[in-house]
Scaffold this motif. Sequence first.
Motif, PDB file in Angstrom:
ATOM      1  N   ALA A   1      -4.006  -3.890  -8.119  1.00 52.66           N
ATOM      2  CA  ALA A   1      -4.444  -2.868  -7.165  1.00 52.66           C
ATOM      3  C   ALA A   1      -5.471  -1.946  -7.828  1.00 52.66           C
ATOM      4  CB  ALA A   1      -3.257  -2.050  -6.687  1.00 52.66           C
ATOM      5  N   LEU A   2      -6.388  -1.432  -6.982  1.00 49.59           N
ATOM      6  CA  LEU A   2      -7.323  -0.387  -7.419  1.00 49.59           C
ATOM      7  C   LEU A   2      -6.900   0.910  -6.734  1.00 49.59           C
ATOM      8  CD1 LEU A   2     -10.785  -2.135  -7.033  1.00 49.59           C
ATOM      9  CD2 LEU A   2      -9.767  -1.345  -9.177  1.00 49.59           C
ATOM     10  N   VAL A   3      -6.596   1.932  -7.528  1.00 51.72           N
ATOM     11  CA  VAL A   3      -6.157   3.207  -6.970  1.00 51.72           C
ATOM     12  C   VAL A   3      -7.193   4.262  -7.370  1.00 51.72           C
ATOM     13  CG1 VAL A   3      -4.193   4.736  -6.670  1.00 51.72           C
ATOM     14  CG2 VAL A   3      -3.828   2.394  -7.476  1.00 51.72           C
ATOM     15  N   THR A   4      -7.690   5.019  -6.376  1.00 53.43           N
ATOM     16  CA  THR A   4      -8.792   5.961  -6.614  1.00 53.43           C
ATOM     17  C   THR A   4      -8.413   7.367  -6.163  1.00 53.43           C
ATOM     18  OG1 THR A   4     -10.403   4.202  -6.254  1.00 53.43           O
ATOM     19  CG2 THR A   4     -11.224   6.451  -6.128  1.00 53.43           C
ATOM     20  N   TRP A   5      -8.574   8.337  -7.071  1.00 47.58           N
ATOM     21  CA  TRP A   5      -8.436   9.747  -6.718  1.00 47.58           C
ATOM     22  C   TRP A   5      -9.829  10.351  -6.660  1.00 47.58           C
ATOM     23  CZ3 TRP A   5      -4.974   7.038  -9.481  1.00 47.58           C
ATOM     24  CH2 TRP A   5      -3.609   7.203  -9.195  1.00 47.58           C
ATOM     25  N   PRO A   6     -10.101  11.236  -5.703  1.00 45.13           N
ATOM     26  CA  PRO A   6     -11.465  11.788  -5.575  1.00 45.13           C
ATOM     27  C   PRO A   6     -11.794  12.731  -6.732  1.00 45.13           C
ATOM     28  CG  PRO A   6      -9.974  12.894  -4.077  1.00 45.13           C
ATOM     29  CD  PRO A   6      -9.179  11.788  -4.706  1.00 45.13           C
ATOM     30  N   VAL A   7     -13.076  12.973  -6.898  1.00 43.93           N
ATOM     31  CA  VAL A   7     -13.564  13.823  -7.995  1.00 43.93           C
ATOM     32  C   VAL A   7     -12.965  15.227  -7.925  1.00 43.93           C
ATOM     33  CG1 VAL A   7     -15.616  14.600  -6.717  1.00 43.93           C
ATOM     34  CG2 VAL A   7     -15.683  14.492  -9.224  1.00 43.93           C
ATOM     35  N   GLU A   8     -12.571  15.634  -6.711  1.00 48.16           N
ATOM     36  CA  GLU A   8     -12.049  17.002  -6.527  1.00 48.16           C
ATOM     37  C   GLU A   8     -10.839  17.303  -7.412  1.00 48.16           C
ATOM     38  OE1 GLU A   8     -13.201  15.137  -4.075  1.00 48.16           O
ATOM     39  OE2 GLU A   8     -14.612  16.424  -2.990  1.00 48.16           O
TER      40      GLU A   8
ATOM     41  N   VAL B   1       0.843  -1.198   0.000  1.00 46.08           N
ATOM     42  CA  VAL B   1       0.000   0.000   0.000  1.00 46.08           C
ATOM     43  C   VAL B   1       0.874   1.243   0.000  1.00 46.08           C
ATOM     44  CG1 VAL B   1      -1.685   1.297   1.339  1.00 46.08           C
ATOM     45  CG2 VAL B   1      -1.877  -1.182   1.157  1.00 46.08           C
ATOM     46  N   VAL B   2       0.621   2.138  -0.922  1.00 46.17           N
ATOM     47  CA  VAL B   2       1.263   3.449  -0.876  1.00 46.17           C
ATOM     48  C   VAL B   2       0.208   4.446  -0.450  1.00 46.17           C
ATOM     49  CG1 VAL B   2       3.063   3.006  -2.575  1.00 46.17           C
ATOM     50  CG2 VAL B   2       0.814   3.737  -3.349  1.00 46.17           C
ATOM     51  N   ASN B   3       0.551   5.356   0.398  1.00 47.42           N
ATOM     52  CA  ASN B   3      -0.463   6.255   0.937  1.00 47.42           C
ATOM     53  C   ASN B   3       0.068   7.685   0.998  1.00 47.42           C
ATOM     54  OD1 ASN B   3      -2.815   7.129   1.985  1.00 47.42           O
ATOM     55  ND2 ASN B   3      -2.426   6.395   4.064  1.00 47.42           N
ATOM     56  N   PRO B   4       0.165   8.338  -0.153  1.00 45.54           N
ATOM     57  CA  PRO B   4       0.618   9.722  -0.137  1.00 45.54           C
ATOM     58  C   PRO B   4      -0.366  10.594   0.635  1.00 45.54           C
ATOM     59  CG  PRO B   4       0.472   8.845  -2.377  1.00 45.54           C
ATOM     60  CD  PRO B   4      -0.206   7.892  -1.483  1.00 45.54           C
ATOM     61  N   ARG B   5       0.118  11.689   1.158  1.00 50.04           N
ATOM     62  CA  ARG B   5      -0.758  12.584   1.917  1.00 50.04           C
ATOM     63  C   ARG B   5      -1.332  13.654   1.011  1.00 50.04           C
ATOM     64  NH1 ARG B   5       0.996  11.036   7.094  1.00 50.04           N
ATOM     65  NH2 ARG B   5       3.101  10.216   6.959  1.00 50.04           N
TER      66      ARG B   5
ATOM     67  N   PRO C   1      -4.665   9.701  -3.387  1.00 49.50           N
ATOM     68  CA  PRO C   1      -5.423   8.520  -3.767  1.00 49.50           C
ATOM     69  C   PRO C   1      -5.584   7.546  -2.602  1.00 49.50           C
ATOM     70  CG  PRO C   1      -3.170   8.337  -4.532  1.00 49.50           C
ATOM     71  CD  PRO C   1      -3.293   9.691  -3.904  1.00 49.50           C
ATOM     72  N   THR C   2      -6.592   6.714  -2.697  1.00 47.17           N
ATOM     73  CA  THR C   2      -6.704   5.572  -1.800  1.00 47.17           C
ATOM     74  C   THR C   2      -6.419   4.329  -2.634  1.00 47.17           C
ATOM     75  OG1 THR C   2      -9.048   5.431  -2.266  1.00 47.17           O
ATOM     76  CG2 THR C   2      -8.415   6.624  -0.302  1.00 47.17           C
ATOM     77  N   MET C   3      -5.874   3.319  -1.974  1.00 48.56           N
ATOM     78  CA  MET C   3      -5.475   2.145  -2.731  1.00 48.56           C
ATOM     79  C   MET C   3      -6.035   0.900  -2.075  1.00 48.56           C
ATOM     80  SD  MET C   3      -1.733   1.167  -4.000  1.00 48.56           S
ATOM     81  CE  MET C   3      -1.072  -0.415  -3.531  1.00 48.56           C
ATOM     82  N   LYS C   4      -6.565   0.015  -2.916  1.00 50.21           N
ATOM     83  CA  LYS C   4      -7.078  -1.269  -2.435  1.00 50.21           C
ATOM     84  C   LYS C   4      -6.322  -2.361  -3.177  1.00 50.21           C
ATOM     85  CE  LYS C   4     -11.303  -3.902  -2.693  1.00 50.21           C
ATOM     86  NZ  LYS C   4     -12.511  -3.911  -3.512  1.00 50.21           N
ATOM     87  N   ILE C   5      -5.673  -3.242  -2.400  1.00 51.85           N
ATOM     88  CA  ILE C   5      -4.937  -4.339  -3.029  1.00 51.85           C
ATOM     89  C   ILE C   5      -5.916  -5.478  -3.309  1.00 51.85           C
ATOM     90  CG2 ILE C   5      -3.070  -6.015  -2.688  1.00 51.85           C
ATOM     91  CD1 ILE C   5      -1.470  -3.751  -2.020  1.00 51.85           C
ATOM     92  N   VAL C   6      -6.051  -5.849  -4.562  1.00 51.44           N
ATOM     93  CA  VAL C   6      -6.968  -6.923  -4.932  1.00 51.44           C
ATOM     94  C   VAL C   6      -6.266  -8.271  -4.770  1.00 51.44           C
ATOM     95  CG1 VAL C   6      -8.406  -7.864  -6.783  1.00 51.44           C
ATOM     96  CG2 VAL C   6      -8.142  -5.377  -6.541  1.00 51.44           C
ATOM     97  N   ASP C   7      -5.076  -8.383  -5.330  1.00 52.61           N
ATOM     98  CA  ASP C   7      -4.201  -9.533  -5.080  1.00 52.61           C
ATOM     99  C   ASP C   7      -2.773  -9.025  -5.218  1.00 52.61           C
ATOM    100  OD1 ASP C   7      -3.336  -9.688  -7.834  1.00 52.61           O
ATOM    101  OD2 ASP C   7      -5.245 -10.665  -8.299  1.00 52.61           O
TER     102      ASP C   7
END
Length: 697
Positions: A628-635, A609-613, A618-624
Amino acid sequence: MRIRPVLLVALLLPLAAQSASVTAQGGNPAQSVVASERAIRRDMPMTNTIRRAFDAGTRDRTGRPGPNYWQLEADYTIQVRLDPASQTLTGTETILVHNNSPMALNEIMLRLDHNIFRGLVPRGLSVPAENTEGMVVTRLVVNGEEVNLTLPAAGGRRGGGAPAGRTTTASGLDQTLARISLAAPVAAKSTAKLEIAWRTKLPGGSGGRGHRMTQRFDDILFQPTQWFPRVAKFDDLRGWDTSLYLGPAEFYNNFGRFDVSIDVPGGWIVSGTGVLQNPQQVLTAAARERLAKVLDSDEITTIVGPDEIGPGQATAPGDRLVWRFVADKVNDFAWATARKFVWQATRATIPGKGPVPIHMVFLPERANLFAKAGPITRHALEFYSKLWAPYPFPQLTLQDGPSAGMEYPMVINSNQGAADHEAAHQWWPMMVGTNETRYGWMDEGFNQYMNVLSGADARGVPPNLNSLGQAYGRTSGNEDEAPMMWSANDAGSMYGFQTYSKTPLMLSMLGGVVGDEAVQKAMSEYTKVWSYKHPSPWDYAFFMNSQLKQDLGWFWYYWLWTTESVDGSIANVTTSGGRTIVTVRQDGQMPSPVVLKVQLAAGAAPLKVVNPRGPNAPTMKIVDERTALVTWPVEVWFSGSRTFQAELDFGPGPIETIQLDPACRFPDRDPSDNVWPRPAPAGTGATPAQRAGTCEG
Ligand SMILES: [Zn+2]
């Protein structure tokens, strides 16, 4: 009601580059400024209608009914007699109009929907097979004052209230909406009493179009709907609801108590809204005994069989019998009767409440259409009770007849084909009293969404809402599509798409932003908070914002007020030193979060998991270990750029593929540019699924 989904042809239009420059006006004409590539609106338009309600404190930004919320209620006592030979209903009724508003009413609008069966009234695409003389009002008394129905109304059809000291007048009695101009206003917090006598012929024949346009099979089965004069809605948003009844769009009704006595020939079985008050007088002893066992099991019990016909067999003896039904708090009343109804019943078990009966009445030769109706309806009532709120009514009845896809309180004119959908209407609009005439999507659209969930549950599989949101991109841009906030009554050729099909697409995207479970939990609260009340779209959207704890003004604006899409793509990918920059582009006007599914090549180091501030991190979800699924908000789009540089830092392992919006939740005209590396172009052997990437994420 249920209609076929409208088939839509995708419009593939070339996309013009959207950058623009404008010359600044005023002081320095030589100076030019570059406009933002895309101006994103982040709030909902507030019309005068909703501003007025906010100012009055009847509604507010919590999305809950405001401290000063009020609504009119109307109680009906009706006596009606059916003459099968002339196919005519003759009735008298008393309506108590409870003016719970803070203002006096100078007039009362009366809905006479059966005047749609006259030739010379405005109609939508619904056309009856038979024209009749419509709803003929033969007597009208207002607070004891008899209205002269032979005089032309003072002030004409559009006239306001009659001046003080004058008489009460009525106009438009040959239209679907009539106006009673009152000599004396109905004071705030007081009750008016209307007494009306009337008759109407139920239209038959074949070749009619639209539900509710045919209400009988010859003279052997009658299915009356919109069959009595009723008071229109008066609310805090617009005052009197003066939308005409045109046929396709549905209703906006007051809640109230109904006490209805239905006089039919002996041997004819009557079903309807409410609870039968006098089974001793109209049923046989055998039928009453069978009914007493319905709640004991899930079995189908036959109350009146196909071989039990006529007075003394199907019903109690007698030339004529009067069936009396009472419903305590409903927004309409429908019924059916036939000379040879088979009557069956079973039960549904409502969580927290217990069993309620499900009745089915049908012609014996149509029994196959009802063979699966009991279990389908039971599943619907039990499933939707868990999903939104417990089924609140004491029974549900399925009625056979020419209209097989319409809903009323405690009654659905449906066989097994539409039973799930029509049963779902008991939540919207029978519990939550939406203005269907204007905002049909709050009724039919929500219904289509819940049918997806119910259908999956009935098959024992998880619901799949992927791909629905993305699919809207193929419709967006069609000039015939009215935005959802446009009155459904005037939605034109894409009424079906606007009212039925678009809402599940919208809620698919909402699930892609906040999660499907969160959407459903919030809508369950919405159902409970607005039960037996009348929410507007603003109430719904503000309520969802507060339940979901985020300002989704941008989301509601683009879905409800526009026909725009996101049109995302991966424009470029560059890698250097273990860092990958993905250039994501949005060519549409609607923004969305950026969701990337990243697949590492075989042999790469496992993902961590990488978690920049930062606010837009982005938020990251490890699938396997490779996905990975990496999501940036609409903002990330709110600054106005059409491109966003998404930075991935997964160490030295090579990235095999990247897919934008892998769950296919965001409207997209052409999903084939959502994958990187770009798949082989069409015609080179790549399947459409390979080109667009599969929808899972
Ligand atoms: Zn429907």
